[in-house]
Design a protein around this motif. Structure first.
Motif, PDB file in Angstrom:
ATOM      1  N   LEU A 193      -6.512  -6.198  14.012  1.00 53.12           N
ATOM      2  CA  LEU A 193      -7.145  -5.734  12.776  1.00 53.12           C
ATOM      3  C   LEU A 193      -6.577  -6.490  11.579  1.00 53.12           C
ATOM      4  O   LEU A 193      -7.288  -6.803  10.621  1.00 53.12           O
ATOM      5  CB  LEU A 193      -6.906  -4.229  12.620  1.00 53.12           C
ATOM      6  N   GLY A 194      -5.289  -6.806  11.656  1.00 56.75           N
ATOM      7  CA  GLY A 194      -4.623  -7.522  10.577  1.00 56.75           C
ATOM      8  C   GLY A 194      -5.068  -8.966  10.423  1.00 56.75           C
ATOM      9  O   GLY A 194      -4.740  -9.617   9.429  1.00 56.75           O
ATOM     10  N   LEU A 195      -5.813  -9.491  11.394  1.00 53.34           N
ATOM     11  CA  LEU A 195      -6.293 -10.873  11.297  1.00 53.34           C
ATOM     12  C   LEU A 195      -7.508 -10.965  10.378  1.00 53.34           C
ATOM     13  O   LEU A 195      -7.807 -12.029   9.828  1.00 53.34           O
ATOM     14  CB  LEU A 195      -6.690 -11.406  12.684  1.00 53.34           C
ATOM     15  N   ALA A 196      -8.201  -9.833  10.207  1.00 52.70           N
ATOM     16  CA  ALA A 196      -9.466  -9.839   9.468  1.00 52.70           C
ATOM     17  C   ALA A 196      -9.286 -10.282   8.028  1.00 52.70           C
ATOM     18  O   ALA A 196      -8.425  -9.778   7.310  1.00 52.70           O
ATOM     19  CB  ALA A 196     -10.108  -8.458   9.516  1.00 52.70           C
ATOM     20  N   GLY A 197     -10.071 -11.264   7.640  1.00 50.84           N
ATOM     21  CA  GLY A 197     -10.110 -11.709   6.257  1.00 50.84           C
ATOM     22  C   GLY A 197      -8.871 -12.462   5.781  1.00 50.84           C
ATOM     23  O   GLY A 197      -8.714 -12.696   4.587  1.00 50.84           O
ATOM     24  N   LYS A 198      -7.965 -12.806   6.701  1.00 51.22           N
ATOM     25  CA  LYS A 198      -6.728 -13.480   6.291  1.00 51.22           C
ATOM     26  C   LYS A 198      -6.913 -14.987   6.126  1.00 51.22           C
ATOM     27  O   LYS A 198      -7.740 -15.603   6.801  1.00 51.22           O
ATOM     28  CB  LYS A 198      -5.631 -13.237   7.334  1.00 51.22           C
ATOM     29  N   SER A 199      -6.105 -15.558   5.255  1.00 43.60           N
ATOM     30  CA  SER A 199      -6.058 -17.012   5.105  1.00 43.60           C
ATOM     31  C   SER A 199      -5.269 -17.588   6.286  1.00 43.60           C
ATOM     32  O   SER A 199      -4.685 -16.846   7.069  1.00 43.60           O
ATOM     33  CB  SER A 199      -5.327 -17.363   3.810  1.00 43.60           C
ATOM     34  N   PHE A 200      -5.230 -18.910   6.361  1.00 44.23           N
ATOM     35  CA  PHE A 200      -4.456 -19.578   7.423  1.00 44.23           C
ATOM     36  C   PHE A 200      -3.006 -19.084   7.444  1.00 44.23           C
ATOM     37  O   PHE A 200      -2.491 -18.649   8.479  1.00 44.23           O
ATOM     38  CB  PHE A 200      -4.530 -21.090   7.197  1.00 44.23           C
ATOM     39  N   ASP A 201      -2.362 -19.108   6.270  1.00 43.02           N
ATOM     40  CA  ASP A 201      -0.962 -18.655   6.207  1.00 43.02           C
ATOM     41  C   ASP A 201      -0.842 -17.170   6.519  1.00 43.02           C
ATOM     42  O   ASP A 201       0.123 -16.740   7.156  1.00 43.02           O
ATOM     43  CB  ASP A 201      -0.377 -18.944   4.817  1.00 43.02           C
ATOM     44  N   GLY A 202      -1.842 -16.414   6.054  1.00 39.51           N
ATOM     45  CA  GLY A 202      -1.836 -14.970   6.291  1.00 39.51           C
ATOM     46  C   GLY A 202      -1.891 -14.643   7.776  1.00 39.51           C
ATOM     47  O   GLY A 202      -1.167 -13.773   8.257  1.00 39.51           O
ATOM     48  N   VAL A 203      -2.752 -15.370   8.503  1.00 35.01           N
ATOM     49  CA  VAL A 203      -2.869 -15.157   9.951  1.00 35.01           C
ATOM     50  C   VAL A 203      -1.546 -15.465  10.627  1.00 35.01           C
ATOM     51  O   VAL A 203      -1.040 -14.698  11.443  1.00 35.01           O
ATOM     52  CB  VAL A 203      -3.985 -16.050  10.548  1.00 35.01           C
ATOM     53  N   ARG A 204      -0.950 -16.590  10.253  1.00 38.22           N
ATOM     54  CA  ARG A 204       0.294 -17.001  10.905  1.00 38.22           C
ATOM     55  C   ARG A 204       1.448 -16.053  10.583  1.00 38.22           C
ATOM     56  O   ARG A 204       2.316 -15.817  11.427  1.00 38.22           O
ATOM     57  CB  ARG A 204       0.627 -18.446  10.532  1.00 38.22           C
ATOM     58  N   ALA A 205       1.408 -15.480   9.359  1.00 38.59           N
ATOM     59  CA  ALA A 205       2.450 -14.513   9.013  1.00 38.59           C
ATOM     60  C   ALA A 205       2.253 -13.219   9.803  1.00 38.59           C
ATOM     61  O   ALA A 205       3.220 -12.591  10.249  1.00 38.59           O
ATOM     62  CB  ALA A 205       2.417 -14.223   7.512  1.00 38.59           C
ATOM     63  N   GLU A 206       0.975 -12.835   9.997  1.00 38.19           N
ATOM     64  CA  GLU A 206       0.673 -11.573  10.685  1.00 38.19           C
ATOM     65  C   GLU A 206       1.198 -11.564  12.121  1.00 38.19           C
ATOM     66  O   GLU A 206       1.773 -10.591  12.581  1.00 38.19           O
ATOM     67  CB  GLU A 206      -0.845 -11.333  10.672  1.00 38.19           C
TER      68      GLU A 206
END
Ligand code: HEM
Ligand code: HEM
Lengths: 135, 131
Positions: B50-63
């Motif tokens: 769920l945390g992957l939704a709408g994330k930027s590249f860096d956001g996905v990798r941080a998640e």
């Protein structure tokens, strides 16, 4: 009887289940939904794999797959996957009860079927709300 | 899974009758055992997916770049695809009637599930493994 006759008669005999004849009941619908969510998760995992590969490689690869988890379609895909996980998971819990001979009476099995349906939606909503609040 | 015999059936004609190869109960037990692992892994994975939704590249990798999410997702993907392969075999068994097509469908399922599990693992390792 000749083989040809046997085969011809066999081909004409109706197959069960008769989709158009049986009244849809909740336990049956949840059984079917368990299979649909199982197959759906297979596809969902394949899509997520593409997305993760994009995120692993970066650059153009990420832009090529970012639709899987962002924008209207992407949010829908992620939400459907999360719902499918919960629905299918609760379907598994229901199987675990039944495997032990529990909740097999008319009220019990109806309760488990309702629990699967409502629980799957509620857990998805709960996670969605908590995630939104947490970020 | 069932095996064809030369037994003659009134239902389907010569050679198309089926006898059990006794793989049913082990199959069901396998689905149950994997589901015990998948239930906790699935609930936790749902949170990070769920945390992957709408994330930027860096956001996905941080998640998912942290150890716990990475390990949980990794286990979920691998156990999930072993479970899913067996489950999809059931579905193929039920709906694909043509014997040749059925054999190909089993093979496609085997390799698709392996490919997904392998690439899933590879991607998570690339994202989360310590540099
Ligand atoms: C709309 C009609 C129906 C559809 C599409 C349907 C679909 C399915 C599916 C997908 C499964 C496998 C899921 C699972 O094992 O949990 C299943 C299993 C089963 N269904 Fe149905 N079903 C229908 C109606 C019925 C009816 C009316 C009956 C009985 C009167 C029935 C009896 C069973 C039984 C006994 C199983 C278990 C079979 C096994 O374990 O191999 N179904 N059905
Ligand atoms: C989240 C935790 C999960 C639990 C608790 C769970 C539980 C189960 C159980 C108990 C069955 C056997 C049903 C039966 O005997 O009729 C099953 C079937 C199946 N599962 Fe799962 N599962 C989970 C996750 C997954 C995932 C992630 C996938 C796909 C990637 C998946 C795909 C399937 C498929 C394709 C079937 C066969 C469906 C059928 O025959 O109708 N499952 N699951």
């Amino acid at each position: 009887m000749a083989d040809a006759d046997t085969d011809r008669l066999a081909a004409r005999r109706p197959l069960s289940p008769h989709l158009t004849i049986f009244k849809p009941i909740l336990t049956m619908m949840m059984s079917i939904a368990h299979r649909i969510t199982g197959a759906g998760l297979y596809v969902g995992m394949a899509l997520l794999t593409l997305f993760l590969l994009g995120a692993a490689i970066g650059g153009g690869a990420f832009s090529a797959v970012s639709w899987i988890a962002s924008g209207f379609i992407g949010n829908l895909i992620v939400l459907m996957i999360v719902w499918a996980i919960f629905h299918h998971l609760l379907g598994g819990v229901r199987h675990a009860f039944w495997d032990r001979g529990l909740y097999m009476d008319p009220q019990g099995r109806e309760l488990l079927a309702q629990g699967t349906l409502v629980g799957g939606i509620l857990l998805t909503l709960l996670f969605y709300i908590c995630k939104t609040l947490a970020s | 899974m069932t095996v064809a015999t030369r037994f003659k059936s009134g239902r389907t004609g010569t050679g198309d009758a089926y006898v059990s190869d006794h793989s049913g109960s082990p199959h069901a037990r396998f689905m149950r055992l994997t589901s015990y692992a998948l239930a906790p892994l699935g609930a936790l994975s749902a949170w990070w997916i769920l945390g992957l939704a709408g994330k930027s590249f860096d956001g996905v990798r941080a998640e998912i770049g942290r150890p716990i999410p990475a390990l949980v997702l990794l286990a979920f993907g691998v156990v999930g695809m072993i479970h899913a392969r067996k489950g999809m075999d059931d579905i193929i068994e039920d709906y694909v009637q043509d014997q040749t097509l059925k054999a190909w469908a089993f093979l496609a399922n085997l390799w698709a599930s392996r490919a997904i599990a392998a690439l899933w693992t590879f991607a998570i390792l690339l994202i989360a493994a310590p540099k």
